[in-house]
Design an enzyme around this catalytic site. Structure first.
Site, PDB file in Angstrom:
ATOM      1  N   ARG A 147      -9.181   2.223   1.165  1.00 36.46           N
ATOM      2  CA  ARG A 147      -7.805   2.217   1.664  1.00 36.46           C
ATOM      3  C   ARG A 147      -7.811   2.102   3.185  1.00 36.46           C
ATOM      4  O   ARG A 147      -8.678   2.668   3.874  1.00 36.46           O
ATOM      5  CB  ARG A 147      -7.118   3.513   1.235  1.00 36.46           C
ATOM      6  CG  ARG A 147      -5.629   3.616   1.559  1.00 36.46           C
ATOM      7  CD  ARG A 147      -4.821   2.640   0.768  1.00 36.46           C
ATOM      8  NE  ARG A 147      -3.396   3.007   0.727  1.00 36.46           N
ATOM      9  CZ  ARG A 147      -2.423   2.137   0.476  1.00 36.46           C
ATOM     10  NH1 ARG A 147      -2.702   0.865   0.275  1.00 36.46           N
ATOM     11  NH2 ARG A 147      -1.168   2.551   0.424  1.00 36.46           N
ATOM     12  N   THR A 181       0.077  -6.850  -4.076  1.00 35.14           N
ATOM     13  CA  THR A 181      -1.141  -6.307  -4.671  1.00 35.14           C
ATOM     14  C   THR A 181      -1.660  -7.210  -5.795  1.00 35.14           C
ATOM     15  O   THR A 181      -0.960  -8.052  -6.335  1.00 35.14           O
ATOM     16  CB  THR A 181      -0.919  -4.871  -5.167  1.00 35.14           C
ATOM     17  OG1 THR A 181      -0.310  -4.100  -4.122  1.00 35.14           O
ATOM     18  CG2 THR A 181      -2.218  -4.196  -5.534  1.00 35.14           C
ATOM     19  N   THR A 231      -5.204  -5.075  -2.130  1.00 31.85           N
ATOM     20  CA  THR A 231      -3.838  -5.306  -1.648  1.00 31.85           C
ATOM     21  C   THR A 231      -3.788  -5.575  -0.156  1.00 31.85           C
ATOM     22  O   THR A 231      -4.662  -5.123   0.605  1.00 31.85           O
ATOM     23  CB  THR A 231      -2.944  -4.090  -1.959  1.00 31.85           C
ATOM     24  OG1 THR A 231      -1.601  -4.382  -1.616  1.00 31.85           O
ATOM     25  CG2 THR A 231      -3.402  -2.853  -1.221  1.00 31.85           C
ATOM     26  N   GLU A 256       0.028  -2.075   5.263  1.00 32.44           N
ATOM     27  CA  GLU A 256      -0.141  -0.857   4.461  1.00 32.44           C
ATOM     28  C   GLU A 256       0.442   0.397   5.096  1.00 32.44           C
ATOM     29  O   GLU A 256       0.739   1.368   4.393  1.00 32.44           O
ATOM     30  CB  GLU A 256      -1.623  -0.619   4.158  1.00 32.44           C
ATOM     31  CG  GLU A 256      -2.268  -1.670   3.300  1.00 32.44           C
ATOM     32  CD  GLU A 256      -1.634  -1.791   1.929  1.00 32.44           C
ATOM     33  OE1 GLU A 256      -0.918  -0.870   1.510  1.00 32.44           O
ATOM     34  OE2 GLU A 256      -1.854  -2.831   1.298  1.00 32.44           O
ATOM     35  N   ASP A 276       3.337   2.228   3.733  1.00 33.87           N
ATOM     36  CA  ASP A 276       3.207   3.114   2.570  1.00 33.87           C
ATOM     37  C   ASP A 276       3.243   4.585   2.972  1.00 33.87           C
ATOM     38  O   ASP A 276       3.326   5.462   2.114  1.00 33.87           O
ATOM     39  CB  ASP A 276       1.905   2.823   1.817  1.00 33.87           C
ATOM     40  CG  ASP A 276       2.083   1.772   0.739  1.00 33.87           C
ATOM     41  OD1 ASP A 276       3.221   1.333   0.520  1.00 33.87           O
ATOM     42  OD2 ASP A 276       1.083   1.391   0.115  1.00 33.87           O
ATOM     43  N   SER A 296      -1.179   5.642  -2.008  1.00 34.20           N
ATOM     44  CA  SER A 296      -1.096   4.377  -2.729  1.00 34.20           C
ATOM     45  C   SER A 296      -0.708   4.620  -4.172  1.00 34.20           C
ATOM     46  O   SER A 296      -0.965   5.691  -4.735  1.00 34.20           O
ATOM     47  CB  SER A 296      -2.455   3.665  -2.691  1.00 34.20           C
ATOM     48  OG  SER A 296      -2.469   2.544  -3.549  1.00 34.20           O
ATOM     49  N   SER A 297      -0.101   3.610  -4.788  1.00 35.48           N
ATOM     50  CA  SER A 297       0.207   3.646  -6.217  1.00 35.48           C
ATOM     51  C   SER A 297      -0.854   2.939  -7.057  1.00 35.48           C
ATOM     52  O   SER A 297      -0.757   2.945  -8.288  1.00 35.48           O
ATOM     53  CB  SER A 297       1.563   2.980  -6.476  1.00 35.48           C
ATOM     54  OG  SER A 297       2.587   3.663  -5.823  1.00 35.48           O
ATOM     55  N   GLY A 316       2.254  -4.387  -8.227  1.00 36.35           N
ATOM     56  CA  GLY A 316       3.696  -4.163  -8.288  1.00 36.35           C
ATOM     57  C   GLY A 316       4.127  -2.891  -7.600  1.00 36.35           C
ATOM     58  O   GLY A 316       5.145  -2.291  -7.962  1.00 36.35           O
ATOM     59  N   GLY A 317       3.341  -2.436  -6.630  1.00 35.15           N
ATOM     60  CA  GLY A 317       3.744  -1.302  -5.826  1.00 35.15           C
ATOM     61  C   GLY A 317       3.935  -0.032  -6.621  1.00 35.15           C
ATOM     62  O   GLY A 317       3.133   0.330  -7.472  1.00 35.15           O
TER      63      GLY A 317
END
EC number: 2.3.2.2
Length: 588
Positions: free
Chosen positions: A118, A406, A424, A443, A446, A470-471, A492-493
């Site tokens: 990340r 993503t 992503t 990012e 987020d 993050s998802s 898709g977030g």
């Protein structure tokens, strides 16, 4: 060799056996053959688990790049890295080396490892990072330009994974992506649609516009061959010199300069910020759902805890008997989502900065107490976070934010190893800034733009060096026999955990193929009293029934979903790609 087989319509399972005699594996120095030019043939019944392996990705050209590694005797990790690199070229709107990701790896013995790639906030970041004139920026105003860019993590993630699990040379993994960038790739309908939307926002910088738009300012036509020599050169340098060359020297200087001089939202990012980035091997988050072991990525991802909570809270219901045609099934899924997302928004963040009660959030007794709140006959309406064991309520619950973009891809190899990788750059084309032929992410949006609520800080507020929540939900599932049953993830977030949990229910509870489970419509209940259902599907027809069950606001929204999976069915692997996407599963 046989023509690669396209498994877009197939379902897929991940094997744990299948050893190949080592003498049959090409040496790591083997040259990558040109991609196949023959048509891809359908193979809906999958491939034997003792074959070379399988890759499923959001673009068949990227899946083919991973398959080339499998042909050479590469591991699932090799294949996943090659796929990620190729997606940088052919799916520039969604992912790439200018962003980050999470990788979940499993071996034939069921041992699971996870790597956190990340992005991180620069050292200059403060909780008011997205404020101007003392006021928070609107979410969409915060995206374009330099302020949303985090230090990219994908290449350090790839290097760490390759050092531990790679079988081919580092240079070999880059060759398909370099060829695509240098020799060209055709614009697809999906890419052109997103380019058309991006042109209206004015977010793309001149370097990108010159690649993808004509002199009339319109996106290039579907089928146009695009060459990206700048990206080819970047990839060639990293292939020859290693990942460190991305994080130091000319490339790092270019990133810092681009972020600091962006025409919109310029912000300080230093070469020291970039050089200091590290990917981190973190413990997986695993739990038992019925007879299956579910493993995923822990913080800063909210994926594993949220997906597991959605599933575990449904365990006391006979989902199999209810089935996918029953509105009650979808009502229950929505209710479980409400509870899981409430806890996500309260507790999930970078565990290096805040105490995240992962054990409590996945504790069976705690989730049973949350499940007891769910009724088959009426909705909970508004929900509040629970208090899982080990939780310290030092932070306020933040409002959920919309996310987009993503990509996800999965690979299995001849030794029964599996890789589930979500990558992503966040929104379509990330920050809109391009360096060296690749897009820089956005990012940092987020993080919670407003760092506190009701006088208390939120767990996911921005801080120097921190990784945004993050998802992304790369997931591996093992059966009671200890063998991999399913490798899955989605794009898709914030909808990702909902998509993944829905597909898992489809495979495990409703006995659907992975492909059919992914194709099921999506219901999404992230909080408040809102429920979203996928427009144009059977769920839209269920809206009146869902309202009768107490869901006050049920809205149909167009699909923005994209999932990929591999499953093991008996002694065969089957690949699955979302029919809403251009994705495919490909075998050697």
């Amino acid at each position: 060799m046989s023509v690669p087989r396209l498994l877009k319509s197939a379902s897929l399972a991940t094997p744990l056996a299948a050893l190949l005699v080592s003498g049959c594996v090409p040496p790591p120095s083997a040259t990558v053959a040109p991609p196949r030019t023959a048509p891809l043939a359908a193979a809906a019944d999958g491939i034997p688990v003792d074959s070379a392996g399988l890759v499923s990705a959001a673009d068949p050209r990227a899946a083919e790049a991973g398959v080339q590694m499998l042909r050479l005797g590469g591991s699932a990790t090799d294949a996943a890295i090659a796929t990620m690199l190729a997606l940088t070229v052919v799916e520039p709107q969604s992912s790439g080396i200018g962003g980050g990701g999470f990788l979940v790896l499993g071996d034939a013995a069921g041992q699971v490892e996870t790597i956190d790639g990340r992005e991180t906030a620069p050292k200059a970041a403060t909780p008011q990072w997205f404020y101007a004139d003392g006021k928070p920026l609107a979410y969409r105003d915060a995206i374009p330009g330099g302020r949303s860019v985090g230090v990219p993590g994908n290449l350090r993630l790839a290097a760490l994974a390759h050092n531990g699990k790679g079988r081919l040379s580092w240079r070999t993994l880059f060759q398909p992506a370099i060829r695509l960038a240098r020799e060209g790739f055709e614009i697809t309908p999906r890419l052109r649609t997103i380019l058309a939307a991006a042109s209206r926002t004015g977010a793309l910088d001149p370097e990108a516009s010159a690649l993808y738009y004509g002199s009339d300012g319109q996106p290039l036509a579907v089928g146009t061959l695009v060459r990206n020599p700048a990206l080819a050169a970047t990839l060639e340098t990293v292939a020859a010199r290693g990942a460190d060359s991305f994080y130091a020297g000319e490339n790092a200087t270019l990133i810092a300069s681009k972020v600091g001089t962006a025409p919109r939202n310029p912000s300080p990012m230093t070469t020291a910020d970039i050089a200091g980035y590290r990917a981190i091997a973190r413990p997986p988050v695993c739990g038992q759902y019925r007879v299956w072991r579910i493993c995923g990525m822990g913080p800063p991802s909210s994926g594993a805890t949220t997906v597991f909570a959605i599933l575990k809270q449904l365990e006391r219901f006979d989902m199999k008997a209810l089935g996918p045609a029953n509105p009650v099934s979808w009502h229950l899924i929505a209710e479980s989502q409400r509870l899981a997302y409430a806890d996500r928004d309260q507790y999930l963040a970078d565990s290096d900065f805040v105490s995240v009660p992962v054990s409590g959030l996945t504790d069976p007794a705690y989730l049973a107490s949350r499940s007891a709140l769910i009724s088959e006959t009426t909705s909970l309406g508004l929900v509040t976070p629970g208090t899982p064991p080990g939780a310290r309520l030092a932070f306020a619950k933040a409002d959920p934010q919309e996310e987009n973009g993503t990509t996800h891809f999965v690979a299995v190899d001849r030794w029964g190893n599996a890789a589930s990788y979500t990558s992503t750059i966040e929104g379509p084309f990330g920050s809109g800034l391009m360096v060296g032929g690749y897009y820089l992410n956005n990012e940092l949006t987020d993080f919670n733009i407003v760092p506190d609520k009701d006088g208390k800080p939120t767990a996911n507020r921005i801080e120097a060096g921190k990784r945004p929540r993050s998802s992304m939900s790369p997931t591996l599932i093992y059966g009671p026999d200890g063998k991999l049953r399913l490798a899955i993830g989605a794009a898709g977030g914030v909808t990702i955990p909902a998509q993944v949990a829905k597909a898992i229910i489809g495979v495990l509870d409703w006995n659907l193929s992975a492909r059919d489970a992914i194709a099921l419509p999506v219901i999404f209940a992230p909080g408040g009293d809102m429920v979203f259902v996928e427009k144009g599907t059977s769920l839209e027809a269920m809206i009146p029934t869902l309202q009768q069950l107490g869901h006050a606001q049920v809205l149909a929204r167009p699909p923005s979903f994209k999932a990929n999976a591999i499953e093991r069915v008996g002694d065969r692997w089957r690949g699955a790609a979302d029919p809403r996407s251009e994705g495919a599963a490909v075998a050697p």
